[in-house]
Design a protein around this motif. Sequence first.
Motif, PDB file in Angstrom:
ATOM      1  N   ASP A 185      38.023  33.255  47.791  1.00 43.29           N
ATOM      2  CA  ASP A 185      39.092  32.708  47.192  1.00 43.29           C
ATOM      3  C   ASP A 185      39.275  31.432  47.886  1.00 43.29           C
ATOM      4  O   ASP A 185      40.593  30.930  47.928  1.00 43.29           O
ATOM      5  CB  ASP A 185      40.509  33.497  47.382  1.00 43.29           C
ATOM      6  N   ALA A 186      38.328  30.406  48.189  1.00 44.51           N
ATOM      7  CA  ALA A 186      38.400  29.245  48.899  1.00 44.51           C
ATOM      8  C   ALA A 186      39.187  28.594  47.777  1.00 44.51           C
ATOM      9  O   ALA A 186      39.147  28.555  46.604  1.00 44.51           O
ATOM     10  CB  ALA A 186      37.511  28.723  49.185  1.00 44.51           C
ATOM     11  N   PHE A 187      40.104  27.485  48.556  1.00 48.18           N
ATOM     12  CA  PHE A 187      41.029  26.691  47.801  1.00 48.18           C
ATOM     13  C   PHE A 187      39.827  25.825  46.841  1.00 48.18           C
ATOM     14  O   PHE A 187      38.800  25.309  47.588  1.00 48.18           O
ATOM     15  CB  PHE A 187      41.894  25.464  48.680  1.00 48.18           C
ATOM     16  N   GLY A 188      40.057  25.432  45.565  1.00 50.56           N
ATOM     17  CA  GLY A 188      39.342  24.725  44.691  1.00 50.56           C
ATOM     18  C   GLY A 188      38.283  25.356  44.024  1.00 50.56           C
ATOM     19  O   GLY A 188      37.864  24.878  43.214  1.00 50.56           O
ATOM     20  N   ALA A 189      38.058  26.656  44.533  1.00 52.96           N
ATOM     21  CA  ALA A 189      36.963  27.348  43.888  1.00 52.96           C
ATOM     22  C   ALA A 189      37.586  27.991  42.494  1.00 52.96           C
ATOM     23  O   ALA A 189      38.564  28.324  42.483  1.00 52.96           O
ATOM     24  CB  ALA A 189      36.400  28.386  44.638  1.00 52.96           C
ATOM     25  N   SER A 190      36.462  27.978  41.546  1.00 54.54           N
ATOM     26  CA  SER A 190      37.074  28.365  40.153  1.00 54.54           C
ATOM     27  C   SER A 190      36.061  29.035  39.567  1.00 54.54           C
ATOM     28  O   SER A 190      34.802  29.076  39.866  1.00 54.54           O
ATOM     29  CB  SER A 190      37.696  27.144  39.398  1.00 54.54           C
ATOM     30  N   GLU A 191      36.180  29.527  38.154  1.00 51.62           N
ATOM     31  CA  GLU A 191      35.299  30.036  37.375  1.00 51.62           C
ATOM     32  C   GLU A 191      34.059  28.938  36.848  1.00 51.62           C
ATOM     33  O   GLU A 191      33.047  29.185  36.734  1.00 51.62           O
ATOM     34  CB  GLU A 191      35.798  30.918  36.159  1.00 51.62           C
ATOM     35  N   LYS A 192      34.571  27.792  36.865  1.00 51.45           N
ATOM     36  CA  LYS A 192      33.755  26.573  36.866  1.00 51.45           C
ATOM     37  C   LYS A 192      32.717  26.471  38.023  1.00 51.45           C
ATOM     38  O   LYS A 192      31.606  26.217  37.622  1.00 51.45           O
ATOM     39  CB  LYS A 192      34.444  25.190  36.628  1.00 51.45           C
ATOM     40  N   THR A 193      33.132  26.529  39.103  1.00 51.52           N
ATOM     41  CA  THR A 193      32.237  26.800  40.365  1.00 51.52           C
ATOM     42  C   THR A 193      31.098  27.891  40.186  1.00 51.52           C
ATOM     43  O   THR A 193      30.068  27.552  40.461  1.00 51.52           O
ATOM     44  CB  THR A 193      33.200  27.089  41.659  1.00 51.52           C
ATOM     45  N   ILE A 194      31.408  29.037  39.550  1.00 51.39           N
ATOM     46  CA  ILE A 194      30.477  30.033  39.467  1.00 51.39           C
ATOM     47  C   ILE A 194      29.335  29.687  38.501  1.00 51.39           C
ATOM     48  O   ILE A 194      28.372  30.005  38.560  1.00 51.39           O
ATOM     49  CB  ILE A 194      31.240  31.307  39.089  1.00 51.39           C
TER      50      ILE A 194
END
Length: 230
Positions: A185-194
């Motif tokens: 749950d790192a700050f800035g991580a999102s579904e787009k990151t995945i």
Amino acid sequence: MAWTRVTVIEDDAEIREFLSASLRKMKYDVHAVARGTDGLSHAAASAPGGVIILDLGLPDIDGLDVLKMLRATVNTPVLVASARDDESHIVRALDLGADDYVVKPFSAEHLDARIRAVLRRTGDRRQESAYHVGGLTVDMEAHTATLDGRDLEMRPKEFRLLAYLARNAGRVVSKDELLGEIWDDAFGASEKTIDVHLSWLRRRLGETAAEPRYLHSVRGVGVKIVEPAA
């Protein structure tokens, strides 16, 4: 029951002694060193298991470089414990493969809770040394992945993502679960990151989202890894 092994890599003698004494009272088997090179040598020589507590401000090698070398050689969970509290360092450490990040100062009880949480999250991954899905092999101890005998070069987060999916082969894994397990749950991580990391993985596996072999997306649910059809 055997005590959980903890390797402390911390150059400040006072902090190192405090951590060692406190963790031993909490029934941990502690080995403490002051230099990154000593920590790397000890980690490489130790059997799988335990956890590494890593300071970033080391006298011989920057802690982030130590982290990169640890992730390239061992599968032991790494908890970064540092006075560096700026977001860029935290995100960088997590992206390089740290399993958690705690900012100094902290209490022994707080550190104990973080260690137990890391071990709960990573315990299953240490139960198997390698995962096999079709022609894909993910070797957790060697920290390598091969496809039909060919080595796959990948970034630390790509490897963690592939390993987690391989460990859960056949099961649809939600993106929320991946954010919590791989990115903590790192700050800035999102579904787009995945999505970006999955795109990289597909390229390495020689497939596309339109013509998947191993990685199959389930719209609105998540992604799963399966053995390719004959």
